[in-house]
Design an enzyme around this catalytic site. Sequence first.
Site, PDB file in Angstrom:
ATOM      1  CB  SER A  10      -0.876   0.009   1.252  1.00 15.13           C
ATOM      2  OG  SER A  10      -1.360   1.319   1.480  1.00 15.13           O
ATOM      3  CG  HIS A  35      -4.041  -1.453  -1.317  1.00 11.32           C
ATOM      4  ND1 HIS A  35      -5.207  -2.164  -1.514  1.00 11.32           N
ATOM      5  CD2 HIS A  35      -4.326  -0.558  -0.339  1.00 11.32           C
ATOM      6  CE1 HIS A  35      -6.145  -1.732  -0.703  1.00 11.32           C
ATOM      7  NE2 HIS A  35      -5.635  -0.746   0.028  1.00 11.32           N
ATOM      8  CG  ASP A  37      -4.946   2.798   0.941  1.00 12.98           C
ATOM      9  OD1 ASP A  37      -5.927   2.028   0.893  1.00 12.98           O
ATOM     10  OD2 ASP A  37      -3.842   2.476   1.404  1.00 12.98           O
ATOM     11  CG  MET A  39      -7.918   7.782   2.303  1.00  9.69           C
ATOM     12  SD  MET A  39      -7.002   7.850   3.843  1.00  9.69           S
ATOM     13  CE  MET A  39      -6.302   6.199   3.888  1.00  9.69           C
ATOM     14  CG  HIS A  69      -9.261   0.629  -0.093  1.00  8.18           C
ATOM     15  ND1 HIS A  69      -8.590   0.443   1.104  1.00  8.18           N
ATOM     16  CD2 HIS A  69     -10.571   0.735   0.239  1.00  8.18           C
ATOM     17  CE1 HIS A  69      -9.447   0.445   2.102  1.00  8.18           C
ATOM     18  NE2 HIS A  69     -10.660   0.628   1.599  1.00  8.18           N
ATOM     19  CG  MET A  71     -11.033   3.938   2.317  1.00  7.28           C
ATOM     20  SD  MET A  71      -9.438   3.885   3.152  1.00  7.28           S
ATOM     21  CE  MET A  71      -8.364   3.845   1.721  1.00  7.28           C
ATOM     22  CG  MET A 140     -11.414  -1.733   5.841  1.00  2.00           C
ATOM     23  SD  MET A 140      -9.890  -1.450   4.913  1.00  2.00           S
ATOM     24  CE  MET A 140      -8.851  -0.602   6.107  1.00  2.00           C
ATOM     25  CG  ASP A 178      -6.110  -2.178   3.648  1.00  2.00           C
ATOM     26  OD1 ASP A 178      -5.005  -1.920   4.164  1.00  2.00           O
ATOM     27  OD2 ASP A 178      -6.722  -1.384   2.906  1.00  2.00           O
TER      28      ASP A 178
HETATM   29  C1  DX5 Z   1      -5.909   2.354   5.770  1.00  2.00           C
HETATM   30  C2  DX5 Z   1      -5.504   1.904   4.392  1.00  2.00           C
HETATM   31  C3  DX5 Z   1      -4.430   0.890   4.344  1.00  2.00           C
HETATM   32  C4  DX5 Z   1      -3.129   1.171   5.005  1.00  2.00           C
HETATM   33  C5  DX5 Z   1      -2.546  -0.154   5.403  1.00  2.00           C
HETATM   34  O1  DX5 Z   1      -7.077   3.099   5.699  1.00  2.00           O
HETATM   35  O2  DX5 Z   1      -6.618   1.387   3.680  1.00  2.00           O
HETATM   36  O3  DX5 Z   1      -4.214   0.414   3.004  1.00  2.00           O
HETATM   37  O4  DX5 Z   1      -2.155   1.769   4.211  1.00  2.00           O
HETATM   38  O5  DX5 Z   1      -2.240  -0.090   6.677  1.00  2.00           O
HETATM   39  P1  DX5 Z   1      -0.796  -0.500   7.275  1.00  2.00           P
HETATM   40  O6  DX5 Z   1       0.052   0.708   7.207  1.00  2.00           O
HETATM   41  O7  DX5 Z   1      -1.193  -0.885   8.667  1.00  2.00           O
HETATM   42  O8  DX5 Z   1      -0.279  -1.636   6.486  1.00  2.00           O
HETATM   43 ZN    ZN Z   2      -6.398   0.263   1.713  1.00  2.21          ZN
END
Ligand code: DX5
Ligand code: ZN
Length: 252
Positions: A10, A35, A37, A39, A69, A71, A140, A178
Amino acid sequence: MASVVELAPSILSANFAQLGAEAKAALEGGGTVLHLDVMDGHFVPNLTIGPPVVASLRKTIPEVTFDCHLMIENPDEFIPAFAEAGVNWISVHQEACVHLDRTLHLISSHGCKPGVVINPATPVRALDEVLEIVHHVLIMSVNPGFGAQHFIPNSLKKVEELARIRNARGLEFRIEIDGGVALDTIGDIVRAGAEILVAGNAVFSHGDIRENAQALLRAARSAAAASKPAPRMIRTAAALRNSKTDRQRRRT
Ligand code: DX5
Ligand code: ZN
């Protein structure tokens, strides 16, 4: 049914000033899915990247699967732009989608594999009606919004429950996890049945990115190998299947 474990680095914990180079290092270390993310500061209390950053990354990393992903609230408004930017998989939160079935079909209609995500407080049964149309389910194991949080152990039960449901219903979706995936949690996670292992902090935040990815994959593969049924049990299972087939054949 269960497939080979894969590491999905990620980029949330990468140094964004060197995003392309750090992402490549994680892939050289054995990551096979990147991956991403996304947001929006509303669905989760943080802001990250949008389609232009993804499109730039796609130029520098043309081959690897991009796992987006989302969010965000109103994901339907942004799915076309992320598909256009070059992602392969798009997952949306069950909690963010009023018309989840429609949103998953929208993802497919843009040529991407649809995934659904649930937060730690959402039960697996909330997904009953969409399991047949998703490519992956993302559990999650932290509350979304930030990297480097503590793994929530209850998510292991949810992974096991999902694997049981998949088996009982003969479905194909893959199980992704994740949050808090690290050397001390990855064995239990794999034994519970997770196959796509997202890791941000454990890959990017300390030491050598390639070596971190390699060490996580080694631990995941050894847990997967140790949890495979013994050869004798496999033979027994095969014998049972064959005898059932014979019985069915005799009936026809
Ligand atoms: C959190 C994200 C994750 C995050 C993973 O909202 O969706 O993908 O980067 O978490 P860690 O750093 O714990 O691997
Ligand atoms: Zn994620």
